[in-house]
Design a protein around this motif. Sequence first.
Motif: not given
Lengths: 509, 509
Positions: A249-250, A474-475, A477, A479, B45, B247-251, B273-274, B474
């Motif tokens: 995700i970028y 950065e992901g 974490t 979470t 996550n 869902f997130s990769i620190y986004s 969300k992290e 992004e």
Amino acid sequence: MIIKIFAIFCITSYAKAIQPISEENEYFKINFVYAINDINVNSTNSISMDYSGLNSTTKINSNENDCKISPELSDEINKYKSEVEKIIKYVLSGDFKGKTFDLLAELTDTFGARMTGSKELESSIEWLKKKSEEENLENVHSEYFKAPHWVRNNESLYLVRPRRQKMSLLGLGSSVGTPNDGIWAEAFVVTNFQQLEDNPLKAKGKIVVYNPTWTSYSEMVKYRAHGASKAAKVGAIASLVSSVTPFSIYSPHTGWQMYDKTIHKIPTASITKEDAQMLQRFQDRGETCILHLHMGAQNFPEVTVRNLVSEVTGRDIPEEVVVVSGHLDSWDVGVGAMDDGGGSIISWLAPVILRKLELKPRRTIRTVLFSGEEQGLHGGKAYFDLHSKSNEKFQILLESDSGTFNPFGLSFSGNNEAQCLMKEVLSLFDSLNTTKLVMPMEGGPDIIFWEKAGIPTGALLNSNDDYFFYHHSEGDTMTVEDRESLDKCTAFWTALAYILGEFNVTIPR
Amino acid sequence: MIIKIFAIFCITSYAKAIQPISEENEYFKINFVYAINDINVNSTNSISMDYSGLNSTTKINSNENDCKISPELSDEINKYKSEVEKIIKYVLSGDFKGKTFDLLAELTDTFGARMTGSKELESSIEWLKKKSEEENLENVHSEYFKAPHWVRNNESLYLVRPRRQKMSLLGLGSSVGTPNDGIWAEAFVVTNFQQLEDNPLKAKGKIVVYNPTWTSYSEMVKYRAHGASKAAKVGAIASLVSSVTPFSIYSPHTGWQMYDKTIHKIPTASITKEDAQMLQRFQDRGETCILHLHMGAQNFPEVTVRNLVSEVTGRDIPEEVVVVSGHLDSWDVGVGAMDDGGGSIISWLAPVILRKLELKPRRTIRTVLFSGEEQGLHGGKAYFDLHSKSNEKFQILLESDSGTFNPFGLSFSGNNEAQCLMKEVLSLFDSLNTTKLVMPMEGGPDIIFWEKAGIPTGALLNSNDDYFFYHHSEGDTMTVEDRESLDKCTAFWTALAYILGEFNVTIPR
């Protein structure tokens, strides 16, 4: 379109998959095999994992049906069932329920990223050392060694033509910086080294961008590890590499890289797969891309860092040791919850829980929290150098460094007899579903020196299919961590260490 | 732990799911129902989608088994099969194969993000207008209207206590900025509005952080849309909200927000969300977090923007119109490939392909590319205001604004008779697997004004389970798009428009 690809997993540093160039890193050449995992990836970004293929190519002991355990040994192993269940109950539903997650969260929240050479790593070691003493662990001490000291500092990347766009980047470990005002140059995109070697004139004076199609970590990581020197060799002035991940995700993913000593050093960084693909499309349409790369990266003299040791000393044969380990150092992005805070904490907890349950096995149960792993297994090497010639006898070394997601067993290196023994031991863990044994050991980078020396080694098997989504980014974490899975990992790790410490026999070698 | 949650999908702007506050946005109150999708999300996550549950709660026409299509009409519909196959063949395996992806890539690579009020949006409209003329489309013109003009400018967020960490953020659309040196304040984390209202004194003078547990887009988005004013009401000086994604990769994920006119305005932004979870853990441990928030955001006077119109004029009844549409404007992060470059391009291509294949239906096939969608459906409203009282007769309005992943049918709003007709039409698309019809229309935000007025409307159904992973972030780039799926969307959209344009009957209403 669905295409079939292979992905190595259970790998957390480049050192685990590449052929090193420099002589100092001779020890990286230790040959070890990774589990290979079938993954379906469509032509762009989506990914679907095939759990059924997990470890499909790992060599299972061909003699597994021929295992002959003596009735006495089998009886002995089975008598540990009550202690195993006691540990599992305490961690999964007793007083310790959820405490692994809480401790890992406290570590990562309090100190954040723990890069080798940083005060954060030092503070986190000191914090755990104090906790070790508070828990009345024995032989609590640090073992010092030297490791590379690289600092990222500020960095930025802009597409400045055909249009202006800020691009995400993460400089690669050991990279030199750029001049203060950065480098302005055309991009030259290649999908493999051959294209670069076939077009040296197109690369000269340019920023080479590696945009390989994802196949596996081992295939991709060579562009990160060796891309800079290969590009410099044909006259490029910097190199960028698409992040080593099947999904984005970028998100840029950092990692260590290695300069060829015979080639001058150029700055090198990872970019997102999104941007690498965009630069490729611009080039394919015949459009020239100008990039402005600035990296403030610095390489300092080697820094003194330390492994942290604590243990429950054996009640009977204390000089025989079961090591449970992880590496406490992380990259400087994210907080290293997955790589390798989780492995560190479940390993640190093994003697703590034995102490709380007043289980003191015959052998010493020793936690080693390595440092300097991300720079090339420096803590693991230092530990081997110091202890392999000591009077200690190592029963087994265990490491968890491929995630602490839902555990399902152990990868193991040892002879056939040892494999049979471990298979019998794991049969005690049916209630945890951690009975799977695969060979060889994988996901224990810091203990490969022992594996090579013929000492039994094991690493945690867990459902880490998404590992590279977060790896070195950065992901990484809290979470991504799961409370229940962490409990299971701790219970398994502690009980396994206990049995191997209590055993009447030495694991054959 | 696996928990059962619901997630709304097919939604690309807050306007589609929230109850608006201000009177100007009265038209948002149009009541429309979204497809609800069953998703399994573990407590942290990871997410696994249940395709079988797709649209599980969407109301299917209860009379579907009672559909009585006259033999004549059925014969007429079936005679379009050859044109449908001709279009599908041309786009999927003929000269047009892959061109949808290439055109979308050229749009997004060349112009990047296309925020309403930006020169990039204007340039991209001009570029497509020129292409419309080059493709000999008819009635090519712009229709102007006013829309809000918000600019992000520089922004930053730091955790400064208990430790320093740069945090990712994206200011929310329409937010005011902070003073030049930012805001330094304690964080007060809540998981819902009730907690905020129950603890007004704890919020006073603080930065309120919303950390709701993900359940669905519709549940989460209210914290983004209304969080600032709710926090300001109890004396907070800024608000942050966990990004609206499962869902997130620190986004971080941006989006529009709405101030309550009766409450003073405070700056507001989304965080990952992290980080929201980390701030929650600090608070739960009794630790005070100090944040430093800077936002340079500015609200300018309304800007004049435009919808772009182009068509193949009907050969027989040109005043009767089939609209195919998407919104060309995007957020200012990513490049809006998914939201809604894909929908715009497949809609723009429908008349282009008809022209290339020399298919000129009885009715006019008109592409409308809306602007001002992300600020609150301003282009859609302007189009309705201008055309709903004209002499034109709208056969149907189609929009694609919930992704252009693998298509599988149409969501539709119309009466029972119309539903039966559409069902018969979709049966022609068995070779594309786009035969599914669900009610009501969803994923067509700009055409809801028509839906409310009783005009038949339809939106593209596609396998968009990962939609919110990338939405307003992004990560909304070409990397999420798939060449083959885009071809299928274009073929379906074009052939559907053709049939509905050629039909002997007006869709009942």
